[in-house]
Motif scaffolding. Sequence first.
Motif, PDB file in Angstrom:
ATOM      1  N   GLY A 274       3.315  -8.826  10.568  1.00  0.00           N
ATOM      2  CA  GLY A 274       3.655  -9.385   9.273  1.00  0.00           C
ATOM      3  C   GLY A 274       2.783  -8.970   8.113  1.00  0.00           C
ATOM      4  N   LEU A 275       1.723  -8.224   8.344  1.00  0.00           N
ATOM      5  CA  LEU A 275       0.873  -7.816   7.235  1.00  0.00           C
ATOM      6  C   LEU A 275       1.469  -6.664   6.444  1.00  0.00           C
ATOM      7  CD1 LEU A 275      -2.678  -7.997   8.823  1.00  0.00           C
ATOM      8  CD2 LEU A 275      -1.445  -9.730   7.515  1.00  0.00           C
ATOM      9  N   MET A 276       2.508  -6.021   6.984  1.00  0.00           N
ATOM     10  CA  MET A 276       3.124  -4.896   6.299  1.00  0.00           C
ATOM     11  C   MET A 276       4.636  -5.052   6.325  1.00  0.00           C
ATOM     12  SD  MET A 276       0.816  -1.726   7.699  1.00  0.00           S
ATOM     13  CE  MET A 276       1.539  -0.586   6.534  1.00  0.00           C
ATOM     14  N   THR A 277       5.321  -4.416   5.399  1.00  0.00           N
ATOM     15  CA  THR A 277       6.772  -4.458   5.351  1.00  0.00           C
ATOM     16  C   THR A 277       7.330  -3.134   5.846  1.00  0.00           C
ATOM     17  OG1 THR A 277       6.718  -5.920   3.440  1.00  0.00           O
ATOM     18  CG2 THR A 277       8.781  -4.761   3.868  1.00  0.00           C
ATOM     19  N   PRO A 278       8.131  -3.123   6.917  1.00  0.00           N
ATOM     20  CA  PRO A 278       8.649  -1.868   7.447  1.00  0.00           C
ATOM     21  C   PRO A 278       9.620  -1.202   6.491  1.00  0.00           C
ATOM     22  CG  PRO A 278       9.682  -3.731   8.540  1.00  0.00           C
ATOM     23  CD  PRO A 278       8.582  -4.287   7.686  1.00  0.00           C
ATOM     24  N   GLU A 279       9.543   0.105   6.424  1.00  0.00           N
ATOM     25  CA  GLU A 279      10.464   0.878   5.597  1.00  0.00           C
ATOM     26  C   GLU A 279      11.622   1.315   6.492  1.00  0.00           C
ATOM     27  OE1 GLU A 279       8.258   3.977   3.658  1.00  0.00           O
ATOM     28  OE2 GLU A 279       6.599   2.645   3.206  1.00  0.00           O
ATOM     29  N   ASP A 280      12.518   0.367   6.805  1.00  0.00           N
ATOM     30  CA  ASP A 280      13.538   0.577   7.827  1.00  0.00           C
ATOM     31  C   ASP A 280      14.496   1.720   7.523  1.00  0.00           C
ATOM     32  OD1 ASP A 280      12.684  -1.470   9.525  1.00  0.00           O
ATOM     33  OD2 ASP A 280      13.717  -2.974   8.329  1.00  0.00           O
ATOM     34  N   ASN A 281      14.717   2.002   6.247  1.00  0.00           N
ATOM     35  CA  ASN A 281      15.729   2.985   5.892  1.00  0.00           C
ATOM     36  C   ASN A 281      15.191   4.409   5.824  1.00  0.00           C
ATOM     37  OD1 ASN A 281      17.720   0.993   5.623  1.00  0.00           O
ATOM     38  ND2 ASN A 281      17.011   0.501   3.554  1.00  0.00           N
ATOM     39  N   ILE A 282      13.917   4.594   6.127  1.00  0.00           N
ATOM     40  CA  ILE A 282      13.323   5.921   6.061  1.00  0.00           C
ATOM     41  C   ILE A 282      13.102   6.436   7.481  1.00  0.00           C
ATOM     42  CG2 ILE A 282      11.403   7.301   5.217  1.00  0.00           C
ATOM     43  CD1 ILE A 282      10.917   5.220   3.092  1.00  0.00           C
ATOM     44  N   PRO A 283      13.854   7.452   7.910  1.00  0.00           N
ATOM     45  CA  PRO A 283      13.701   7.961   9.276  1.00  0.00           C
ATOM     46  C   PRO A 283      12.418   8.767   9.436  1.00  0.00           C
ATOM     47  CG  PRO A 283      15.235   9.327   8.059  1.00  0.00           C
ATOM     48  CD  PRO A 283      14.891   8.176   7.157  1.00  0.00           C
TER      49      PRO A 283
ATOM     50  N   ALA B 289       3.543   3.093   8.381  1.00  0.00           N
ATOM     51  CA  ALA B 289       4.206   2.547   7.191  1.00  0.00           C
ATOM     52  C   ALA B 289       5.699   2.362   7.434  1.00  0.00           C
ATOM     53  CB  ALA B 289       3.972   3.465   5.998  1.00  0.00           C
ATOM     54  N   LYS B 290       6.321   3.336   8.087  1.00  0.00           N
ATOM     55  CA  LYS B 290       7.759   3.265   8.330  1.00  0.00           C
ATOM     56  C   LYS B 290       8.118   2.183   9.353  1.00  0.00           C
ATOM     57  CE  LYS B 290       8.671   8.059   7.030  1.00  0.00           C
ATOM     58  NZ  LYS B 290       9.124   9.407   7.464  1.00  0.00           N
ATOM     59  N   PHE B 291       7.204   1.916  10.270  1.00  0.00           N
ATOM     60  CA  PHE B 291       7.443   0.889  11.287  1.00  0.00           C
ATOM     61  C   PHE B 291       6.971  -0.491  10.840  1.00  0.00           C
ATOM     62  CE2 PHE B 291       7.500   3.705  15.383  1.00  0.00           C
ATOM     63  CZ  PHE B 291       8.666   4.293  14.926  1.00  0.00           C
ATOM     64  N   GLY B 292       6.159  -0.538   9.778  1.00  0.00           N
ATOM     65  CA  GLY B 292       5.626  -1.819   9.344  1.00  0.00           C
ATOM     66  C   GLY B 292       4.556  -2.354  10.270  1.00  0.00           C
ATOM     67  N   VAL B 293       3.722  -1.456  10.805  1.00  0.00           N
ATOM     68  CA  VAL B 293       2.646  -1.857  11.710  1.00  0.00           C
ATOM     69  C   VAL B 293       1.337  -1.286  11.199  1.00  0.00           C
ATOM     70  CG1 VAL B 293       4.212  -1.954  13.679  1.00  0.00           C
ATOM     71  CG2 VAL B 293       2.963   0.155  13.224  1.00  0.00           C
TER      72      VAL B 293
END
Length: 213
Positions: free
Chosen positions: A141-150, A191-195
């Motif tokens: 929860g400390l980061m927001t995943p960038e779900d739409n970026i492969p 960053a892309k995974f939000g971890v």
Amino acid sequence: MRRTLSILIVDDHPVVREGLRTFLDLAPDVKQIWEADTGHKALDFVNQYSQQIDVILMDLVLAGEMSGIEAILQIHKVSPHIPIIVLTSYQNVERIHAAIQAGAKAYLDKSVDPDRLVATIHQVVEGKTANVMDRNLDYAGLMTPEDNIPLTSREFEVLKALGQGMSNKEIASYLGITEKTVKVHMSHIFAKFGVYDRTQALIVASRRGLINP
């Protein structure tokens, strides 16, 4: 009648291991106790004696390159039938969530009452889940995943190498790039995974089917 148990204690503090051993040796239903002071040693032990271990007590913070969470993940891959109880003094919610996501069945503070520890051990051995955090909470929860970026093709190669247990240095050599470049790719994956660490990246990748669990 309760079954007799064989227990693996994984903690890098000799005093903690000795204290647990002293208490558990007195429990009538404990027949065997083993110890490991690093995640790598624990994994090696599991690879050799998987069918003899009934439960593992695992600290989250261990000496060496492999954290407790990564050790849980790796052990759960090779021996998912062995229940793992996190026994630690760290109350970090994100770490606890990550440990549960990695495969731990229960979480207990090291200040736990000895009788409760034994009761929890029997619960998880019997297939029950005890005192875990809510699995639906955002453990990263400390980061927001960038779900739409492969992932790029190179990031995917780095991720696969990471899933094979390679260090940054080994990944650099394997892919023919610098270690600094590996770290850049790793930061993009995070960053892309939000971890925010390698272990959680592997957990997310496994859940998304990007690497074999």
